[in-house]
Design a protein around this motif. Structure first.
Motif: not given
Length: 67
Positions: A24-46
């Motif tokens: 269960i812990g490894l599955g949650m880690l996989d889902l967290t990484v998948l969610a982080a990789k599927s999100m667009p990058a945050l804009p860089q503020l000057p």
């Protein structure tokens, strides 16, 4: 023989609980990484320009020496 089979059964039951918790812990880690990789990058503020600080270029790297 019956006593050792009972011990093995009890150990297997305890092991199954640990393996389930790890799975269960490894599955949650996989889902967290998948969610982080599927999100667009945050804009860089000057960087905020401060009137009291001045920026100077970085010094050049030292020359490489060959032996």
């Amino acid at each position: 023989m019956k006593h050792s089979m009972g011990r093995l059964d009890r150990i297997a039951n305890d092991m199954n609980a640990w393996l389930l918790a790890i799975a269960i812990g490894l599955g949650m880690l996989d889902l967290t990484v998948l969610a982080a990789k599927s999100m667009p990058a945050l804009p860089q503020l000057p960087a905020a320009a401060d009137s009291q600080t001045t920026t100077s270029p970085a010094p050049p790297p030292p020359p490489a020496t060959r032996s």
